[in-house]
Design an enzyme around this catalytic site. Sequence first.
Site, mmCIF file in Angstrom:
data_model
loop_
_atom_site.group_PDB
_atom_site.id
_atom_site.type_symbol
_atom_site.label_atom_id
_atom_site.label_comp_id
_atom_site.label_asym_id
_atom_site.label_seq_id
_atom_site.Cartn_x
_atom_site.Cartn_y
_atom_site.Cartn_z
ATOM 1 C CG HIS A 225 -0.338 0.436 2.337
ATOM 2 N ND1 HIS A 225 0.267 -0.801 3.307
ATOM 3 C CD2 HIS A 225 0.004 1.385 3.074
ATOM 4 C CE1 HIS A 225 0.744 -0.133 4.588
ATOM 5 N NE2 HIS A 225 0.571 1.059 4.239
HETATM 6 C C1 UD1 Z 1 -2.293 5.691 5.683
HETATM 7 C C2 UD1 Z 1 -0.901 6.262 6.212
HETATM 8 C C3 UD1 Z 1 -0.140 5.334 6.105
HETATM 9 C C4 UD1 Z 1 -0.296 3.732 6.809
HETATM 10 C C5 UD1 Z 1 -1.710 3.349 5.959
HETATM 11 C C6 UD1 Z 1 -2.071 2.319 6.838
HETATM 12 C C7 UD1 Z 1 -0.530 8.792 6.249
HETATM 13 C C8 UD1 Z 1 0.346 9.787 5.722
HETATM 14 N N1 UD1 Z 1 -0.759 7.499 5.631
HETATM 15 O O1 UD1 Z 1 -2.020 5.630 4.161
HETATM 16 O O2 UD1 Z 1 1.390 5.833 7.190
HETATM 17 O O3 UD1 Z 1 0.989 2.893 6.573
HETATM 18 O O4 UD1 Z 1 -2.642 4.587 6.508
HETATM 19 O O5 UD1 Z 1 -2.991 1.452 6.105
HETATM 20 O O6 UD1 Z 1 -1.123 8.961 7.299
HETATM 21 N N2 UD1 Z 1 -9.466 4.741 1.564
HETATM 22 C C9 UD1 Z 1 -10.774 4.209 1.499
HETATM 23 N N3 UD1 Z 1 -11.321 3.689 2.582
HETATM 24 C C10 UD1 Z 1 -10.726 3.947 3.867
HETATM 25 C C11 UD1 Z 1 -9.546 4.432 3.955
HETATM 26 C C12 UD1 Z 1 -8.968 4.930 2.614
HETATM 27 O O7 UD1 Z 1 -11.411 3.955 0.428
HETATM 28 O O8 UD1 Z 1 -11.328 3.422 5.034
HETATM 29 C C13 UD1 Z 1 -8.761 5.190 0.279
HETATM 30 C C14 UD1 Z 1 -9.149 6.595 0.058
HETATM 31 O O9 UD1 Z 1 -9.566 6.675 -1.494
HETATM 32 C C15 UD1 Z 1 -7.969 7.203 0.121
HETATM 33 C C16 UD1 Z 1 -6.700 6.181 -0.012
HETATM 34 O O10 UD1 Z 1 -7.407 5.187 0.416
HETATM 35 O O11 UD1 Z 1 -7.764 8.519 -0.537
HETATM 36 C C17 UD1 Z 1 -5.556 6.618 1.144
HETATM 37 O O12 UD1 Z 1 -5.849 6.697 2.238
HETATM 38 P P1 UD1 Z 1 -4.879 7.616 3.255
HETATM 39 O O13 UD1 Z 1 -5.531 7.515 4.498
HETATM 40 O O14 UD1 Z 1 -4.865 8.852 2.717
HETATM 41 O O15 UD1 Z 1 -3.642 7.044 3.176
HETATM 42 P P2 UD1 Z 1 -3.082 5.385 3.263
HETATM 43 O O16 UD1 Z 1 -2.597 5.136 2.015
HETATM 44 O O17 UD1 Z 1 -4.276 4.740 3.749
HETATM 45 N N1 UDP Z 2 -3.655 -5.714 8.721
HETATM 46 C C1 UDP Z 2 -4.718 -6.207 9.204
HETATM 47 N N2 UDP Z 2 -5.574 -6.550 7.842
HETATM 48 C C2 UDP Z 2 -5.013 -6.441 6.745
HETATM 49 C C3 UDP Z 2 -3.658 -5.986 6.544
HETATM 50 C C4 UDP Z 2 -3.026 -5.789 7.682
HETATM 51 O O1 UDP Z 2 -5.298 -6.413 10.184
HETATM 52 O O2 UDP Z 2 -5.828 -7.003 5.883
HETATM 53 C C5 UDP Z 2 -2.932 -5.291 10.077
HETATM 54 C C6 UDP Z 2 -1.416 -5.868 10.202
HETATM 55 O O3 UDP Z 2 -1.412 -7.090 10.999
HETATM 56 C C7 UDP Z 2 -0.872 -4.798 11.243
HETATM 57 C C8 UDP Z 2 -1.429 -3.590 10.838
HETATM 58 O O4 UDP Z 2 -2.608 -4.076 10.074
HETATM 59 O O5 UDP Z 2 -1.096 -5.097 12.510
HETATM 60 C C9 UDP Z 2 -0.603 -2.802 9.463
HETATM 61 O O6 UDP Z 2 -0.903 -1.640 9.044
HETATM 62 P P1 UDP Z 2 -0.721 -1.299 7.591
HETATM 63 O O7 UDP Z 2 0.020 -2.247 6.829
HETATM 64 O O8 UDP Z 2 -2.045 -0.648 7.015
HETATM 65 O O9 UDP Z 2 0.115 -0.055 8.139
HETATM 66 P P2 UDP Z 2 1.689 0.428 8.288
HETATM 67 O O10 UDP Z 2 1.982 -0.618 9.495
HETATM 68 O O11 UDP Z 2 2.461 0.070 6.969
HETATM 69 O O12 UDP Z 2 1.462 1.552 8.723
#
Ligand code: UD1
Ligand code: UDP
Length: 365
Positions: free
Chosen positions: A205
């Site tokens: 991601h």
């Molecule tokens: C965010 C965090 C990242 C973390 C990740 C965990 C920041 C800068 N980024 O990245 O550090 O590793 O979460 O998963 O804070 N979206 C949905 N539904 C949701 C959430 C997101 O559809 O419930 C989609 C939306 O289109 C959104 C895109 O995902 O614009 C990105 O979401 P965003 O929270 O901005 O960044 P992440 O890539 O999820």
């Molecule tokens: N995780 C989860 N379901 C998924 C993928 C990840 O519960 O489908 C959990 C994973 O075990 C870990 C956390 O989400 O505890 C990690 O989140 P993510 O990879 O989104 O964010 P990051 O750690 O990179 O910020």
Amino acid sequence: MKIINVVGARPNFIKIAPIHRALNKIDSVESLIVHTGQHYDERMSDIFFNQLELPKPDFYLGIGGGSHTHQKANVMLAFEKICNSEKPDVVLVVGDVNATAACSITAIKMGIRTVHVEAGLRSGDRDMPEEINRIITDAICDDLFITEHSGLINLAKEGVPDSKVHFVGNVMIDSLVYFRKKASYDGILNTLGLKPKKYILMTMHRPSNVDNVDSLNKILQIIRNACAHNNVVFPVHPRTENNLKKFNLWDKLSTINGLHIMGPQGYLQFLNLMDNALMIITDSGGIQEETTYLQVPCITFRSSTERPITVELGTNVLISELDVKEVDLQVQSILNGEHKTGVIPPLWDGDAATRIAKILVKKYN
Ligand code: UD1
Ligand code: UDP
């Protein structure tokens, strides 16, 4: 002592759950949860509150997605109102997401004691949005709780006084330890028709990997190669799904033989999938740590990691530039049983949140 715990995105829920549990055991502490709403889908948010035995957030800001400025500015305005009305003694932020930086700036400027859990991690890569959030948060917070030795070195280099820094271990591992047995009763392997240690688990991601078509094409090729060896299970993050669809790659992905493609999984299902995986291919921060604890081989698609202990002591191997050949070689060597075994890092024992709660009570109660 009234504490506001801030969450915004998926990894935050997993880190706050043990902290909230530990604080709740102390009579003199009131522990509240503010959810900024950065992650809002049922499968990215509500399911974690249910599975991690967290109460509904006391305040839900509903900020949602958008640019970093949009998210942070709106979080700050909404969080300021809550701090004004609730007058917390302490604000606690975790990790490195937008909510972490936005709420710590807001609280510190209002004169509230603010503490950062999972402090001191540095990838050295300022193109990562999280790296900026880490630097800002650590520069201003009153107490910094760290998970691994590199945090001590990084904070010392940045001139942070030792008195602010507490090496307490890893709250994400607290959740893993607490829920591992419960997760093992989950039926996801049966549902998917998978046998333990006979499949590869994958997550992806990071913007640098999934926001451009070239990287996505390489990821598809890596999946095709991996599927030639074994089943691959890929719970797809919403950012990744949106981009695969935007670049017309979703149909190509869905038709790969041997690939189980699915939406983001609940914590218990995902923990069960990790615990039984032959190996994990990921770019997640937290999963590098969880695989190190579980001693499952992990290939991470990143050129650097803010969690170097997972490479030094754990099962993690970094591969940069999505090098398709290099990944295939790594996958083959893991299949041949030639992989790092690793040990569990110091203080990753399930009790980090209890240590944090004790320190907070001693300093601020
Ligand atoms: C965010 C965090 C990242 C973390 C990740 C965990 C920041 C800068 N980024 O990245 O550090 O590793 O979460 O998963 O804070 N979206 C949905 N539904 C949701 C959430 C997101 O559809 O419930 C989609 C939306 O289109 C959104 C895109 O995902 O614009 C990105 O979401 P965003 O929270 O901005 O960044 P992440 O890539 O999820
Ligand atoms: N995780 C989860 N379901 C998924 C993928 C990840 O519960 O489908 C959990 C994973 O075990 C870990 C956390 O989400 O505890 C990690 O989140 P993510 O990879 O989104 O964010 P990051 O750690 O990179 O910020």
